[in-house]
Write a protein that holds these residues in place. Structure first.
Motif, PDB file in Angstrom:
ATOM      1  N   PHE A  21       7.817  -2.497  -4.663  1.00 56.39           N
ATOM      2  CA  PHE A  21       7.416  -3.654  -5.475  1.00 56.39           C
ATOM      3  C   PHE A  21       8.553  -4.669  -5.396  1.00 56.39           C
ATOM      4  CE2 PHE A  21       9.321  -0.387  -8.176  1.00 56.39           C
ATOM      5  CZ  PHE A  21      10.328  -1.079  -8.845  1.00 56.39           C
ATOM      6  N   ALA A  22       8.202  -5.934  -5.473  1.00 53.60           N
ATOM      7  CA  ALA A  22       9.211  -6.992  -5.276  1.00 53.60           C
ATOM      8  C   ALA A  22      10.166  -7.058  -6.458  1.00 53.60           C
ATOM      9  CB  ALA A  22       8.509  -8.327  -5.096  1.00 53.60           C
ATOM     10  N   THR A  23      11.436  -7.261  -6.155  1.00 50.55           N
ATOM     11  CA  THR A  23      12.431  -7.518  -7.198  1.00 50.55           C
ATOM     12  C   THR A  23      12.861  -8.980  -7.097  1.00 50.55           C
ATOM     13  OG1 THR A  23      14.108  -6.674  -5.670  1.00 50.55           O
ATOM     14  CG2 THR A  23      13.303  -5.150  -7.358  1.00 50.55           C
ATOM     15  N   SER A  24      13.558  -9.454  -8.117  1.00 46.90           N
ATOM     16  CA  SER A  24      13.966 -10.858  -8.159  1.00 46.90           C
ATOM     17  C   SER A  24      15.469 -10.931  -7.895  1.00 46.90           C
ATOM     18  CB  SER A  24      13.625 -11.435  -9.543  1.00 46.90           C
ATOM     19  OG  SER A  24      14.038 -12.767  -9.637  1.00 46.90           O
ATOM     20  N   HIS A  25      15.834 -11.066  -6.618  1.00 48.78           N
ATOM     21  CA  HIS A  25      17.229 -10.951  -6.214  1.00 48.78           C
ATOM     22  C   HIS A  25      17.534 -12.046  -5.196  1.00 48.78           C
ATOM     23  CE1 HIS A  25      20.899  -8.744  -6.355  1.00 48.78           C
ATOM     24  NE2 HIS A  25      20.847  -8.239  -5.146  1.00 48.78           N
ATOM     25  N   ASP A  26      18.811 -12.244  -4.895  1.00 49.01           N
ATOM     26  CA  ASP A  26      19.149 -13.361  -4.026  1.00 49.01           C
ATOM     27  C   ASP A  26      19.108 -12.987  -2.548  1.00 49.01           C
ATOM     28  OD1 ASP A  26      21.303 -11.734  -4.295  1.00 49.01           O
ATOM     29  OD2 ASP A  26      22.768 -13.324  -4.647  1.00 49.01           O
ATOM     30  N   ARG A  39       0.832  -1.218   0.000  1.00 48.24           N
ATOM     31  CA  ARG A  39       0.000   0.000   0.000  1.00 48.24           C
ATOM     32  C   ARG A  39       0.858   1.256   0.000  1.00 48.24           C
ATOM     33  NH1 ARG A  39      -3.238  -1.627   5.260  1.00 48.24           N
ATOM     34  NH2 ARG A  39      -1.120  -2.395   5.622  1.00 48.24           N
ATOM     35  N   GLY A  40       2.097   1.112   0.430  1.00 51.98           N
ATOM     36  CA  GLY A  40       3.011   2.248   0.410  1.00 51.98           C
ATOM     37  C   GLY A  40       2.827   3.173   1.592  1.00 51.98           C
ATOM     38  N   VAL A  41       3.529   4.278   1.562  1.00 55.79           N
ATOM     39  CA  VAL A  41       3.442   5.250   2.646  1.00 55.79           C
ATOM     40  C   VAL A  41       3.490   6.657   2.047  1.00 55.79           C
ATOM     41  CG1 VAL A  41       5.959   5.145   3.023  1.00 55.79           C
ATOM     42  CG2 VAL A  41       4.502   5.982   4.841  1.00 55.79           C
ATOM     43  N   GLY A  64      12.044  -2.749  -5.183  1.00 57.39           N
ATOM     44  CA  GLY A  64      12.308  -1.457  -5.799  1.00 57.39           C
ATOM     45  C   GLY A  64      11.217  -0.523  -5.313  1.00 57.39           C
ATOM     46  N   TYR A  65      11.245   0.726  -5.750  1.00 59.64           N
ATOM     47  CA  TYR A  65      10.249   1.686  -5.263  1.00 59.64           C
ATOM     48  C   TYR A  65       9.723   2.561  -6.400  1.00 59.64           C
ATOM     49  CZ  TYR A  65      11.717   0.670  -0.469  1.00 59.64           C
ATOM     50  OH  TYR A  65      11.994   0.034   0.728  1.00 59.64           O
ATOM     51  N   THR A  66       8.463   2.965  -6.270  1.00 62.42           N
ATOM     52  CA  THR A  66       7.968   4.080  -7.065  1.00 62.42           C
ATOM     53  C   THR A  66       7.683   5.235  -6.110  1.00 62.42           C
ATOM     54  OG1 THR A  66       5.675   3.310  -6.916  1.00 62.42           O
ATOM     55  CG2 THR A  66       6.933   2.648  -8.872  1.00 62.42           C
ATOM     56  N   VAL A  67       7.933   6.438  -6.581  1.00 62.43           N
ATOM     57  CA  VAL A  67       7.691   7.646  -5.780  1.00 62.43           C
ATOM     58  C   VAL A  67       6.776   8.549  -6.603  1.00 62.43           C
ATOM     59  CG1 VAL A  67       8.747   9.587  -4.559  1.00 62.43           C
ATOM     60  CG2 VAL A  67      10.033   7.453  -4.865  1.00 62.43           C
ATOM     61  N   GLU A  68       5.553   8.742  -6.105  1.00 61.12           N
ATOM     62  CA  GLU A  68       4.592   9.576  -6.835  1.00 61.12           C
ATOM     63  C   GLU A  68       4.452  10.916  -6.136  1.00 61.12           C
ATOM     64  OE1 GLU A  68       0.911   7.615  -7.579  1.00 61.12           O
ATOM     65  OE2 GLU A  68       0.151   9.250  -8.827  1.00 61.12           O
ATOM     66  N   MET A  69       4.699  11.985  -6.885  1.00 59.02           N
ATOM     67  CA  MET A  69       4.611  13.335  -6.325  1.00 59.02           C
ATOM     68  C   MET A  69       3.160  13.820  -6.376  1.00 59.02           C
ATOM     69  SD  MET A  69       7.802  13.386  -5.906  1.00 59.02           S
ATOM     70  CE  MET A  69       9.304  12.684  -6.582  1.00 59.02           C
ATOM     71  N   SER A  70       2.873  14.864  -5.601  1.00 64.09           N
ATOM     72  CA  SER A  70       1.496  15.352  -5.546  1.00 64.09           C
ATOM     73  C   SER A  70       1.033  15.914  -6.896  1.00 64.09           C
ATOM     74  CB  SER A  70       1.349  16.409  -4.453  1.00 64.09           C
ATOM     75  OG  SER A  70       2.358  17.374  -4.604  1.00 64.09           O
TER      76      SER A  70
END
Ligand SMILES: [Zn+2]
Ligand SMILES: [Zn+2]
Length: 263
Positions: A117-122, A105-107, A128-134
């Motif tokens: 969001f999930a990444t495929s790593h060991d 849900r984010g913050v 990873g992240y998305t950042v949405e501005m107003s």
């Protein structure tokens, strides 16, 4: 307007500053606190504008300066449930004092909505992240992932600016000096994204509205910035897309601080 500044990028350390309207966040703190402070100062970024630090995962190149930097400047740390648990066990974060788990849900922090969001790593819980501005501008960061999963594709599609891993040239890696097991790890679905895999995704991101690219997390041993850039430009040109007309593209330098990207 949003500003993205790759302070450090690559296997020696990662840290990105993203801000809008005087409020900013760091994603990762993978160099010493002093080095991060110096990089911020060199880019005229006031540490007081940093509202939180978001951690992608617990590998050293993403958290090296986290404990000192976050406690010295009293900045909250966010990470996925599993990563936060690991950071707590490592003694890097005191979850009860300055750690916060973040779910899908984010913050919302000072006009920015940050979602993982999930990444495929060991490692377990890497994101990873998305950042949405107003004002609707959306920035994505996806590094340390062996493949582009459907979840990653969904998350970063529609973003105006994308920081995307372009870790290695497959030929350089295969013919290089790394031990066989390490080569297999990097090439695996839970390793790092190659120049080829990165490049092939870019045209559809332009079609979905992306105009700014930062190629990131380049390997010092298995990549050269010009090779990564040319690979990306080639794929984009194949789709009739031209640099500085349809998009801008920057390679985050592996050793030094990159230039800021404004959107
Ligand atoms: Zn990693
Ligand atoms: Zn890394």
């Amino acid at each position: 307007m949003a500003k993205i500044c790759p302070l450090f990028s690559g296997s020696q350390g990662n840290s990105y500053y993203i801000s809008s309207a005087g409020n900013g966040i760091l994603i990762d703190a993978g160099r010493s606190a002093k080095q991060i402070e110096n990089a911020l100062a060199a880019n005229q970024i006031d540490i007081d504008t940093i509202r939180a630090i978001f951690v992608t995962h617990e590998h050293t190149d993403h958290i090296q300066g986290l404990r000192v930097f976050s406690s010295r400047h009293k900045i909250k740390v966010y990470a996925s449930y599993d990563t936060m648990h690991t950071l707590e066990q490592m003694g890097v974060v005191n979850e009860k004092v300055d750690g916060n788990e973040i779910d899908s849900r984010g913050v919302a922090i000072d006009g920015m909505l940050i979602k993982p969001f999930a990444t495929s790593h060991d490692c377990i819980g890497s994101v990873g992240y998305t950042v949405e501005m107003s004002n609707g501008v959306k920035v994505a960061l996806a590094t340390d992932t062996g493949i582009i999963t459907d979840e990653i594709r969904r998350a970063i599609t529609g973003c105006s600016a994308v920081i995307l891993e372009s870790n290695h040239d497959i030929g350089m890696l295969m013919n290089g000096a790394y031990p066989y097991q390490l080569k297999r790890r990097i090439l695996s679905d839970c390793g790092h994204l190659s120049n080829d895999a990165c490049s092939k995704l870019l045209p559809e991101l332009v079609e979905s509205g992306a105009t700014r690219f930062i190629l990131a997390h380049l390997s010092r041993d298995n990549n050269i910035p010009m090779i990564a850039e040319n690979s990306a430009l080639y794929e984009l040109a194949q789709c009739g897309m031209k640099k500085n007309r349809d998009f801008t593209l920057m390679v985050a330098p592996p050793e030094t601080c990159g230039e800021s990207v404004i959107i």
